[in-house]
Design a protein around this motif. Structure first.
Motif, PDB file in Angstrom:
ATOM      1  N   ALA A  25      75.391 113.431  96.799  1.00  0.00           N
ATOM      2  CA  ALA A  25      73.994 113.861  96.938  1.00  0.00           C
ATOM      3  C   ALA A  25      73.486 113.570  98.352  1.00  0.00           C
ATOM      4  CB  ALA A  25      73.127 113.142  95.911  1.00  0.00           C
TER       5      ALA A  25
ATOM      6  N   GLY B 166      74.779 116.187 100.614  1.00  0.00           N
ATOM      7  CA  GLY B 166      74.008 117.421 100.425  1.00  0.00           C
ATOM      8  C   GLY B 166      72.685 117.361 101.187  1.00  0.00           C
TER       9      GLY B 166
ATOM     10  N   ARG C  18      73.254 117.533 104.965  1.00  0.00           N
ATOM     11  CA  ARG C  18      73.619 118.903 105.352  1.00  0.00           C
ATOM     12  C   ARG C  18      72.365 119.796 105.383  1.00  0.00           C
ATOM     13  NH1 ARG C  18      78.441 121.812 104.705  1.00  0.00           N
ATOM     14  NH2 ARG C  18      79.268 120.336 103.207  1.00  0.00           N
ATOM     15  N   ARG C  19      71.488 119.631 104.361  1.00  0.00           N
ATOM     16  CA  ARG C  19      70.267 120.451 104.313  1.00  0.00           C
ATOM     17  C   ARG C  19      69.405 120.198 105.557  1.00  0.00           C
ATOM     18  NH1 ARG C  19      67.056 119.624  98.886  1.00  0.00           N
ATOM     19  NH2 ARG C  19      65.691 121.200  99.770  1.00  0.00           N
TER      20      ARG C  19
END
Lengths: 111, 412
Positions: free
Chosen positions: B319, B322, B325-326
């Motif tokens: 998570a 993620g 990366r966002r």
């Protein structure tokens, strides 16, 4: 904890918690106007014990703090247990009430 | 005229420490009141300090504290509590009529500290019950106040008074993300290098980000060597050296205030995957410095972030990857409008300019002014609990004028 309190109380010649607390405050009053480093002889089991303000006060305060925490923790556990029992009783009551979700519905089973 | 005497108590009073910072901002307020003509006097009682201040008294134990004439003369005793220290037991032996206030910083759960520190934590939980002897308890966060109510303290005897960021560490570049250039995305971690801060997951997530064709990035880690896990540190430092397999990693141990401020100024996003934070000063510092924040959804982090960043489950490296990366993709994406990049947040995607405005509003709760008004309210509550009259200088409205607090209700 009780054993530690009793041992401290014995050094001061006082057997119970409440007098120990009173004794501590007496010690604090005692140091006002007197030399706190003075050694005070007290009668304890098995003879005379010598204690100073610096010996007694930190240990007594820690003991009182710890005893208070133990009592409050016991009360918190009791309250938590009562709440769990109350919740369980409410759940059981709901199961017995006709028409409640998950409960015994006599109108359905009457036929 | 007899001055109003305030005794401030802490385990240690050191710079670059949450509790030390709480003492420092109280002393600074009392200094300002003195400069404004208020007869107020302060002493700090602690077991150790690195602060060169003649008002600081280092005690050898609680008995010494009880023998100090200022202890007996003090009108108000303000204790800091976050970890056990023997001087805090003095709250059980305050002179009759003295008011008492505790600032509560929370206790780290035993499971999150190394085995050799668990006894200290257990002792801290026992001593936490001394809070019941206080006239009033000011929690530094909403999360900490929940903790107080959960142990049975009456809510009306508690309040939330967040500590402000020390001036020396304050960096203000709020529009940074809206005007950001095209360089690598700069992630920043600030905290102790220990497992409970989520450092292992952070390194794992960054490793995978580097190998996944994501936009170029760098991770700077600022930490105190003395308060870090030596084994974990050795592992990370081995990899952080030049020529290692992690060229994107930069380590800044024992950074000065200036170096920390520079790190905030250069950062795009603070990453705090910590399992437990009673307050978390770095989040406030990062938002002030215009950095986006990724935090674990644990303890006070969701409260202090207030939806202005991304939350991930604690201990979840996937998570965290993620979320990183966002943020990296959002900052490197073509600009949709003049409002800067579209930032992913828990409130939904926000143009950087809108995010900056929302952040400024949120940060008002962590300002010096908000702290001082809240502290004054807590002082009044403590005096009332002790049956004492509130001095004129502490009355609402008059106090704000003396302390130089400017607010919409009290314009300069």
């Amino acid at each position: 904890m009780n054993r530690r309190l009793r041992a401290l109380a014995a050094r001061l010649g006082r057997p119970l918690l409440a007098p120990v607390r009173a004794q501590m405050f007496a010690w604090i009053d005692y140091r006002i106007g007197l030399a706190p480093g003075r050694v005070l002889a007290t009668h304890a089991e098995g003879g005379t014990a010598e204690v100073t303000f610096h010996d007694v006060v930190p240990a007594l305060l820690a003991a009182i703090s710890s005893a208070n925490a133990t009592v409050r923790e016991a009360r918190r556990r009791e309250v938590a247990l009562t709440e769990r029992v109350d919740a369980l009783e409410a759940e059981l009551h709901a199961l017995r009430v006709p028409g409640k979700r998950g409960g015994w519905d006599e109108t359905l089973h009457a036929a | 005229m007899t001055p109003f005497r305030v005794a401030l108590h802490a385990g240690v009073y050191v710079e670059r420490d949450g509790i030390g910072g709480a003492v420092a901002c109280k002393l600074a307020l009392l200094d300002r009141l003195r400069a404004a003509g208020v007869a107020v006097e302060a002493r700090v009682f602690c077991r150790g300090t690195d602060m060169p201040d003649s008002r600081v008294r280092v005690m050898s134990g609680v008995a010494d504290l009880l023998l100090d004439p200022f202890f007996h003369a003090a009108d108000l005793h303000a204790f800091e509590f976050g970890v056990r220290y023997d001087l805090f037991d003095a709250i059980l032996a305050l002179p009759a009529g003295a008011a008492s206030l505790v600032t509560y910083h929370n206790i780290t759960p035993p499971a999150l500290v190394p085995p050799d520190r668990r006894a200290d934590v257990a002792a801290s939980f026992v001593q936490r019950d001394n809070l019941f002897a206080a006239g009033h308890v000011a929690a530094v966060s909403a999360f900490n106040r929940q903790d107080l109510v959960a142990i049975g303290l009456p809510p009306e005897r508690t309040s939330v008074v967040p500590c402000p960021v020390p001036e020396a560490r304050r960096v203000s570049c709020p529009d940074k993300l809206a005007t950001r250039g095209a360089g690598p995305v700069e992630f920043l971690f600030v905290g102790r290098c220990v497992r409970a801060k989520g450092v292992v997951e952070l390194i794992a997530a960054a490793d995978r980000l580097a190998g996944a064709g994501a936009p170029p990035f760098r991770l700077t880690m600022v930490f105190h060597r003395a308060f870090s896990d030596p084994a974990l540190l050795a592992e990370i430092e081995g990899e952080g050296r030049a020529g290692s397999s992690r060229p994107w990693l930069r380590l800044l141990p024992d950074a000065t205030n200036a170096a920390l401020a520079a790190a905030y100024a250069a950062a795009d996003c603070l990453v705090i995957p910590s399992y437990h934070e009673g307050f978390c000063v770095p989040v406030v510092e990062a938002l002030e410095a215009g950095c986006q924040v990724i935090a674990a959804d644990a303890a006070n982090l969701p409260f202090i972030l207030d939806g202005l960043g991304l939350l991930v489950p604690p201990g979840d490296a996937a998570a965290l990857l993620g979320a990183m990366r966002r943020i990296a993709e959002a900052l490197r994406a073509p600009r949709p409008s003049a409002g800067g990049p579209l930032l992913p947040t828990e409130r939904g995607p926000m143009p950087a300019a809108m995010w900056t405005r929302a952040t400024r509003r949120h940060l008002r709760s962590f300002s010096r002014e908000a702290f001082e008004s809240g502290f004054a309210r807590a002082l009044r509550a403590s005096l009332a609990a002790a049956g004492r009259t509130v001095p004129d200088w502490l009355l609402p409205g008059y106090f704000e004028g003396l302390a130089g607090i400017v607010s919409p209700a009290n314009p300069a």
